[in-house]
Design a protein around this motif. Structure first.
Motif, PDB file in Angstrom:
ATOM      1  N   ASN A 261       0.857  -1.181   0.000  1.00  0.00           N
ATOM      2  CA  ASN A 261       0.000   0.000   0.000  1.00  0.00           C
ATOM      3  C   ASN A 261       0.900   1.240   0.000  1.00  0.00           C
ATOM      4  O   ASN A 261       1.360   1.680   1.053  1.00  0.00           O
ATOM      5  CB  ASN A 261      -0.904  -0.017   1.243  1.00  0.00           C
ATOM      6  CG  ASN A 261      -1.724   1.260   1.364  1.00  0.00           C
ATOM      7  OD1 ASN A 261      -1.655   2.155   0.525  1.00  0.00           O
ATOM      8  ND2 ASN A 261      -2.507   1.354   2.433  1.00  0.00           N
ATOM      9  N   THR A 264      -0.364   4.844   1.993  1.00  0.00           N
ATOM     10  CA  THR A 264      -0.806   4.741   3.378  1.00  0.00           C
ATOM     11  C   THR A 264      -0.741   6.081   4.103  1.00  0.00           C
ATOM     12  O   THR A 264       0.200   6.852   3.934  1.00  0.00           O
ATOM     13  CB  THR A 264       0.019   3.691   4.133  1.00  0.00           C
ATOM     14  OG1 THR A 264      -0.489   3.587   5.448  1.00  0.00           O
ATOM     15  CG2 THR A 264       1.500   4.055   4.190  1.00  0.00           C
ATOM     16  N   GLU A 265      -1.782   6.314   4.882  1.00  0.00           N
ATOM     17  CA  GLU A 265      -1.778   7.477   5.787  1.00  0.00           C
ATOM     18  C   GLU A 265      -1.230   7.039   7.151  1.00  0.00           C
ATOM     19  O   GLU A 265      -0.869   7.856   7.977  1.00  0.00           O
ATOM     20  CB  GLU A 265      -3.207   8.014   5.974  1.00  0.00           C
ATOM     21  CG  GLU A 265      -3.903   8.449   4.687  1.00  0.00           C
ATOM     22  CD  GLU A 265      -3.197   9.610   4.007  1.00  0.00           C
ATOM     23  OE1 GLU A 265      -2.687  10.485   4.729  1.00  0.00           O
ATOM     24  OE2 GLU A 265      -3.148   9.616   2.760  1.00  0.00           O
ATOM     25  N   ASN A 266      -1.223   5.715   7.383  1.00  0.00           N
ATOM     26  CA  ASN A 266      -0.795   5.178   8.692  1.00  0.00           C
ATOM     27  C   ASN A 266       0.285   4.128   8.475  1.00  0.00           C
ATOM     28  O   ASN A 266       0.023   2.941   8.545  1.00  0.00           O
ATOM     29  CB  ASN A 266      -1.981   4.523   9.409  1.00  0.00           C
ATOM     30  CG  ASN A 266      -3.210   5.400   9.374  1.00  0.00           C
ATOM     31  OD1 ASN A 266      -3.250   6.408  10.044  1.00  0.00           O
ATOM     32  ND2 ASN A 266      -4.193   5.020   8.573  1.00  0.00           N
ATOM     33  N   SER A 269       2.438   0.192  11.866  1.00  0.00           N
ATOM     34  CA  SER A 269       1.473  -0.704  12.505  1.00  0.00           C
ATOM     35  C   SER A 269       1.739  -0.693  14.003  1.00  0.00           C
ATOM     36  O   SER A 269       2.878  -0.745  14.441  1.00  0.00           O
ATOM     37  CB  SER A 269       1.666  -2.125  11.966  1.00  0.00           C
ATOM     38  OG  SER A 269       0.943  -3.032  12.762  1.00  0.00           O
ATOM     39  N   LYS A 289       3.249   0.676   3.270  1.00  0.00           N
ATOM     40  CA  LYS A 289       2.841  -0.334   4.255  1.00  0.00           C
ATOM     41  C   LYS A 289       2.674  -1.654   3.516  1.00  0.00           C
ATOM     42  O   LYS A 289       2.034  -1.696   2.460  1.00  0.00           O
ATOM     43  CB  LYS A 289       1.513   0.079   4.889  1.00  0.00           C
ATOM     44  CG  LYS A 289       1.124  -0.730   6.108  1.00  0.00           C
ATOM     45  CD  LYS A 289      -0.119  -0.120   6.703  1.00  0.00           C
ATOM     46  CE  LYS A 289      -0.513  -0.744   8.000  1.00  0.00           C
ATOM     47  NZ  LYS A 289      -1.680  -0.079   8.562  1.00  0.00           N
ATOM     48  N   GLU A 379      -6.137  -6.877   3.745  1.00  0.00           N
ATOM     49  CA  GLU A 379      -6.815  -5.948   4.664  1.00  0.00           C
ATOM     50  C   GLU A 379      -5.827  -5.280   5.628  1.00  0.00           C
ATOM     51  O   GLU A 379      -5.981  -4.118   5.980  1.00  0.00           O
ATOM     52  CB  GLU A 379      -7.929  -6.674   5.421  1.00  0.00           C
ATOM     53  CG  GLU A 379      -9.203  -6.760   4.575  1.00  0.00           C
ATOM     54  CD  GLU A 379     -10.167  -7.853   5.014  1.00  0.00           C
ATOM     55  OE1 GLU A 379      -9.880  -8.532   6.025  1.00  0.00           O
ATOM     56  OE2 GLU A 379     -11.195  -8.025   4.335  1.00  0.00           O
ATOM     57  N   LYS A 380      -4.797  -6.035   6.029  1.00  0.00           N
ATOM     58  CA  LYS A 380      -3.773  -5.441   6.908  1.00  0.00           C
ATOM     59  C   LYS A 380      -3.020  -4.327   6.175  1.00  0.00           C
ATOM     60  O   LYS A 380      -2.672  -3.304   6.763  1.00  0.00           O
ATOM     61  CB  LYS A 380      -2.764  -6.504   7.354  1.00  0.00           C
ATOM     62  CG  LYS A 380      -3.284  -7.440   8.434  1.00  0.00           C
ATOM     63  CD  LYS A 380      -2.252  -8.527   8.688  1.00  0.00           C
ATOM     64  CE  LYS A 380      -2.853  -9.746   9.359  1.00  0.00           C
ATOM     65  NZ  LYS A 380      -1.988 -10.922   9.230  1.00  0.00           N
ATOM     66  N   GLY A 383      -5.469  -1.315   5.787  1.00  0.00           N
ATOM     67  CA  GLY A 383      -5.692  -0.621   7.067  1.00  0.00           C
ATOM     68  C   GLY A 383      -6.928   0.259   6.986  1.00  0.00           C
ATOM     69  O   GLY A 383      -7.968  -0.151   6.473  1.00  0.00           O
ATOM     70  N   ASN A 384      -6.794   1.497   7.471  1.00  0.00           N
ATOM     71  CA  ASN A 384      -7.938   2.424   7.444  1.00  0.00           C
ATOM     72  C   ASN A 384      -7.947   3.305   6.209  1.00  0.00           C
ATOM     73  O   ASN A 384      -8.722   4.253   6.119  1.00  0.00           O
ATOM     74  CB  ASN A 384      -7.911   3.325   8.698  1.00  0.00           C
ATOM     75  CG  ASN A 384      -8.028   2.490   9.960  1.00  0.00           C
ATOM     76  OD1 ASN A 384      -8.785   1.523   9.976  1.00  0.00           O
ATOM     77  ND2 ASN A 384      -7.270   2.829  10.990  1.00  0.00           N
ATOM     78  N   ASP A 385      -7.050   3.039   5.261  1.00  0.00           N
ATOM     79  CA  ASP A 385      -6.974   3.881   4.067  1.00  0.00           C
ATOM     80  C   ASP A 385      -8.115   3.539   3.101  1.00  0.00           C
ATOM     81  O   ASP A 385      -8.588   2.403   3.064  1.00  0.00           O
ATOM     82  CB  ASP A 385      -5.620   3.696   3.364  1.00  0.00           C
ATOM     83  CG  ASP A 385      -4.462   4.069   4.279  1.00  0.00           C
ATOM     84  OD1 ASP A 385      -4.555   5.120   4.934  1.00  0.00           O
ATOM     85  OD2 ASP A 385      -3.481   3.317   4.349  1.00  0.00           O
ATOM     86  N   THR A 386      -8.514   4.515   2.328  1.00  0.00           N
ATOM     87  CA  THR A 386      -9.579   4.287   1.337  1.00  0.00           C
ATOM     88  C   THR A 386      -8.926   3.913   0.014  1.00  0.00           C
ATOM     89  O   THR A 386      -8.324   4.753  -0.649  1.00  0.00           O
ATOM     90  CB  THR A 386     -10.426   5.567   1.153  1.00  0.00           C
ATOM     91  OG1 THR A 386     -10.832   6.014   2.451  1.00  0.00           O
ATOM     92  CG2 THR A 386     -11.643   5.297   0.313  1.00  0.00           C
TER      93      THR A 386
END
Length: 458
Positions: A261, A264-266, A269, A289, A379-380, A383-386
């Motif tokens: 990814n 990633t904004e995050n 982990s 990520k 999915e890992k 994460g919370n990214d769109t």
């Protein structure tokens, strides 16, 4: 008139490849070789670095003399987690230690006494475990256990940069190699981790440049642009990043399946129990990520078991096509049937049970269970990214059952496959070119194919 080309050395653990690409990034020449491993001082197998260096120079010098091609640029992509320690004359001081070599327990304990706690360290450096795979710890190990060698190190170069150094004599570091789980980089600070400075290791790490940097020089009477090298996973990602405008996750499948990814904004982990979420870096130092799954390895083991059980030939599995009715039968009273050898999963039984009468049924069962693990892996990375797009390349991109199932489970995302057999080599060529890529690039060079999820019956 000689054809203008970009040369790339793409160095894997097994095969060492050499490519020539034309101005449209079409492969026009390829050759490869493999070397037997040699042993380091502890008897651990490792890369035959002298043989590799000799081969690089021999191949390149031969190509330069050929009437057919005019080499305008050269770059290098290699596996990561590997350092070459050179003295003041540029000679390697140690073997190229294999990232599979275990680090002594007392070194790891000593390191965390000084720089722990372990959980915080793993989070900050984007690492999954602590071993020679985190190549920065190799420097700590050499400093503590081989001080006489450590004193002679003028520079420690990541493998892609060492190959560039062979041709330029200029020592440098770049982001993609530093960022591949080396335990050197603090992703929060966007700088080397404090331990690197406290140990004085920064003094033997050459200046950091962007991966797109190239050095124009006269090499054996030829004006050539020489790249600084790139880590192979980051190289494989680059053509996608350069040609696609919308956010995506790339699932690069093979022995390991790695979901990248790059948006990633995050990046960090906070789950330290998760050994399979790791970080990489893009060529500009931005984090990627990633989440990994030992998919191809497990597939090979389990397919062999199915082949033996049903008495079919080794290639039989390649011809199994997705069958909707078989899949819906599996779902009716779904149960987990496979005990994995190289994977951990809380759902797996204590023993493998083959509950299907046909090979096709058993194969669909196996692939359904593997794809459920693949989904968790993706999915890992998301994460919370769109993210609304998925790309699959590598060995599983033409596995009909795998692709149909991934497309089904991610029906809210647009799924495409690409045939990126040149992945990291092409990425290395692109990283030193000024060519702007557009969305047609993947269609033209990578056989881009879109997939629509199957329709669920009423």
């Amino acid at each position: 008139m000689k054809q203008k080309v970009t040369a790339v050395f793409d160095i894997g653990k097994t095969n060492k490849k050499f490519f020539l690409f034309d101005k449209n990034f079409k492969e026009i020449h390829k050759e490869y070789i493999s070397f037997d491993e040699i042993l380091d001082e502890d008897g651990h197998p490792t890369e035959n670095l002298p043989a590799l260096k000799k081969w690089l120079q021999k191949v390149f010098n031969r190509i330069l003399k050929e009437k057919e091609f005019k080499v305008k640029a050269i770059n290098f992509s290699t596996y990561g987690a590997s350092l070459v320690h050179i003295d003041k004359d540029g000679n390697p001081l140690t073997p190229l230690y294999n990232y599979t070599k275990p680090l002594p327990e007392e070194i790891i304990s000593s390191f965390f006494n000084d720089y722990g706690p372990k959980e915080d360290f793993l989070i900050n450096t984007g690492c999954a475990d602590l071993s020679m795979l985190n190549s920065g710890l190799q420097l700590y190990w050499i400093k503590k256990t081989k001080p006489e060698i450590y004193k002679k190190i003028k520079y420690s170069l990541h493998l892609p940069q060492y190959l560039s150094y062979v041709f330029t004599g200029i020592p440098i570091s770049e982001y993609t190699s530093i960022g591949c789980h080396t335990a050197l980089w603090d992703y929060g600070k966007r700088d080397y981790h404090q331990w690197v400075y406290k140990e004085g290791i920064d003094k033997i790490l050459p200046p950091i440049v962007s991966t797109e940097t190239s050095i124009n020089m006269n090499y054996n009477g030829n004006r050539i642009k020489i790249g600084v090298g790139i880590h192979d996973s980051s190289a494989a990602l680059l053509p996608y990043v350069r040609s696609l405008r919308k956010k995506f996750v790339l699932i690069s499948t093979g022995t390991w399946s790695i979901a990248f990814n790059p948006f990633t904004e995050n990046p960090i982990s906070d789950n330290t129990n998760n050994n399979d979420v790791i970080n990489y870096m893009r060529i500009n130092g931005k984090p990627v990520k990633a989440s990994r799954l030992f998919l191809g390895n497990e597939y090979k083991i389990q397919v062999q078991k199915l082949n033996d059980y049903f008495g079919v030939n080794d290639d039989y599995h390649r011809n199994v096509k997705f069958n909707y009715d078989t899949y819906t039968d599996i779902l009716k009273d779904f149960k987990y049937c496979h005990k994995w050898i190289g994977l951990e999963d809380e759902n797996m039984p204590n023993e493998t049970q083959i509950i299907h009468k046909s090979y096709e049924g058993a194969y669909h069962q196996l692939m359904t269970e593997l794809v459920l693990l693949q989904n968790k892996c993706v999915e890992k990375a998301v994460g919370n990214d769109t993210i609304s797009r998925l790309y699959v390349d590598g060995g599983f991109s033409d596995n009909d059952v795998f692709i149909k199932l991934v497309s089904h489970y991610f029906r809210d995302k647009k799924l495409s496959t690409t045939n990126a057999s040149l992945g990291s080599a092409l990425g290395a060529a692109i990283s030193i070119s000024d060519t702007k890529l557009n969305s047609k690039f993947l269609k033209k060079n990578y056989a881009l194919k879109k997939h629509v999820p199957f329709i669920i019956g009423g």
